[in-house]
Design a protein around this motif. Structure first.
Motif, PDB file in Angstrom:
ATOM      1  N   VAL A 128      -3.689  -6.206   2.463  1.00  0.00           N
ATOM      2  CA  VAL A 128      -4.100  -5.342   1.668  1.00  0.00           C
ATOM      3  C   VAL A 128      -3.326  -5.390   0.313  1.00  0.00           C
ATOM      4  N   ALA A 129      -3.845  -5.798  -0.694  1.00  0.00           N
ATOM      5  CA  ALA A 129      -2.878  -5.560  -1.969  1.00  0.00           C
ATOM      6  C   ALA A 129      -3.836  -5.128  -3.045  1.00  0.00           C
ATOM      7  N   VAL A 130      -3.289  -4.292  -3.871  1.00  0.00           N
ATOM      8  CA  VAL A 130      -3.844  -3.754  -5.199  1.00  0.00           C
ATOM      9  C   VAL A 130      -3.134  -4.235  -6.520  1.00  0.00           C
ATOM     10  N   THR A 131      -3.811  -4.386  -7.445  1.00  0.00           N
ATOM     11  CA  THR A 131      -3.162  -4.478  -8.804  1.00  0.00           C
ATOM     12  C   THR A 131      -4.231  -3.667  -9.733  1.00  0.00           C
ATOM     13  N   GLY A 132      -3.534  -2.997 -10.798  1.00  0.00           N
ATOM     14  CA  GLY A 132      -3.949  -2.015 -11.532  1.00  0.00           C
ATOM     15  C   GLY A 132      -3.554  -0.510 -11.069  1.00  0.00           C
ATOM     16  N   TRP A 133      -3.981   0.426 -11.963  1.00  0.00           N
ATOM     17  CA  TRP A 133      -3.286   1.661 -11.616  1.00  0.00           C
ATOM     18  C   TRP A 133      -4.462   2.478 -10.605  1.00  0.00           C
ATOM     19  N   LEU A 134      -3.851   3.439  -9.915  1.00  0.00           N
ATOM     20  CA  LEU A 134      -4.723   4.223  -8.942  1.00  0.00           C
ATOM     21  C   LEU A 134      -4.234   5.743  -9.099  1.00  0.00           C
ATOM     22  N   ALA A 152       4.288 -10.555  -8.340  1.00  0.00           N
ATOM     23  CA  ALA A 152       4.738  -9.143  -8.493  1.00  0.00           C
ATOM     24  C   ALA A 152       3.678  -8.241  -8.736  1.00  0.00           C
ATOM     25  N   ARG A 153       2.644  -8.603  -9.509  1.00  0.00           N
ATOM     26  CA  ARG A 153       1.804  -7.509 -10.152  1.00  0.00           C
ATOM     27  C   ARG A 153       0.717  -7.035  -8.948  1.00  0.00           C
ATOM     28  N   TRP A 154       0.847  -7.750  -7.755  1.00  0.00           N
ATOM     29  CA  TRP A 154      -0.033  -7.503  -6.638  1.00  0.00           C
ATOM     30  C   TRP A 154       0.927  -6.609  -5.711  1.00  0.00           C
ATOM     31  N   ARG A 155       0.557  -5.256  -5.437  1.00  0.00           N
ATOM     32  CA  ARG A 155       1.207  -4.556  -4.586  1.00  0.00           C
ATOM     33  C   ARG A 155       0.704  -4.416  -3.047  1.00  0.00           C
ATOM     34  N   VAL A 156       1.318  -4.968  -2.123  1.00  0.00           N
ATOM     35  CA  VAL A 156       0.982  -4.771  -0.739  1.00  0.00           C
ATOM     36  C   VAL A 156       0.806  -3.380  -0.288  1.00  0.00           C
TER      37      VAL A 156
END
Length: 330
Positions: free
Chosen positions: A171-177, A293-297
């Motif tokens: 599961v990976a996210v890109t952008g602000w949370l 790198a812009r995707w954070r697992v």
């Protein structure tokens, strides 16, 4: 902020003084086309190229007092936000945004500058996403309501739905949370800073490129984070019939967000996990897939188990999981 693009003189009077067709002329005069627009405003319908021969479509509503407040956000802000939250849905399917349609309800006594600046915001956000406003409708009403329909093109790819996640996927996210939620907390307390978080609430910045890029990277499921990370991953887990576990150590909580949380008495992790309207892109990918790198697992997909379908550090998340229009506060 482009409240009067191209040196255009400011709009004068009220919406009622302009009249329906005067308002339509004012709004359409601010629109610019893209190569995908074969026929823009002015006819019974617009014509937008769809090289893929499939059209991705999404719609959304913003109601004054429920989704925005004029003492918090300018009309331009509302336009940017209205476009962003719809165009993010298109990107989350792995598609490229192409066009946007506006349905607008406004009171006759509203200053005509308001819908004009709203249109500027819509057009500017469309420009960021590579899309264009192609038409819409206006009607008189007591409460300002902004209805958006967004369209997109898959460019030959299969859509990335919520139902493709499989056990073992990353599961990976890109952008602000959490930034928009922190900004909302600031505004509710009558403050206007830190400005970066307030602006994140007023004008979210979805990573539009990440949708098609995620599809090209082999995403098995994808969505944008509009209702909160836990809630939106819950949609993926339910559609895919899997369980998803998030690791909080992998989530980014900026130091300034920690400071805001301490000031207002909220654990900032709650904003990151359940705050919506940042419109980050979250996706699942096959195990071992190397991601930019812009995707954070931030988690993994597991075999289904008893509810809840989304856990945090292996345990149920006890707080509210995200936004619900029929449950949350305005």
């Amino acid at each position: 902020m482009l409240s009067s693009p191209g040196g255009r003189p400011p709009t004068r009077g009220t919406v009622g003084e302009l009249g329906e067709f005067g308002l339509i002329r004012e709004l359409t005069s601010r629109i610019t086309a893209t190569p995908a627009v074969r026929l823009g405003p002015g006819d019974d319908a617009a014509v937008v190229a769809a090289p893929d021969r499939r059209v991705v479509a999404s719609t959304d509503l913003l109601l004054e007092g429920r989704h925005f407040r004029r003492d918090w956000s300018t009309a331009y802000d509302v336009g940017r936000k209205a476009a962003a939250q719809n165009l993010a849905d298109i990107a989350a399917m792995g598609a490229a945004p192409t066009a946007l349609l506006l349905g607008l309800v406004v009171p006759a006594e509203l200053p005509a500058t308001w819908p004009a600046e709203l249109m500027d915001g819509l057009c500017d956000e469309c420009h960021v996403a590579g899309a264009a406003v192609v038409g819409g409708d206006v009607v008189r009403g007591d409460t300002i309501t902004v209805a958006i329909t967004a369209l997109g093109d898959l460019h030959g790819r299969d859509p990335v739905t919520r139902s493709g996640a499989r056990p073992g996927d990353l599961v990976a996210v890109t952008g602000w949370l959490g930034w928009s939620a922190a900004g909302y907390a600031i505004l509710r307390r009558g403050l206007r800073s830190p400005r970066a978080f307030v602006e994140a609430h007023r004008r979210p910045e979805p990573p539009y490129h990440a949708g098609p890029a995620g599809a090209a990277l082999g995403a098995t499921a994808m969505t944008d984070v509009s209702d909160g990370l836990v809630a939106d991953l819950g949609h993926i887990a339910e559609a895919s019939k899997v369980r998803i576990d998030l690791c909080t150590a992998a989530l980014d909580v900026p130091a300034q967000m920690n400071d805001i949380g301490q000031a207002v008495g909220v654990d900032p992790l709650q904003w990151v996990l359940t705050g919506g309207e940042d419109h980050a892109i979250v996706a699942t990918f096959p195990p071992g897939r190397k991601l930019p790198a812009r995707w954070r697992v931030v988690g993994e997909v597991l075999h289904p188990a008893a509810l809840p379908r989304v856990t945090v550090n292996g345990a149920p998340w006890e707080a509210a999981d995200g936004w619900d229009h029929f449950r949350g506060d305005a």
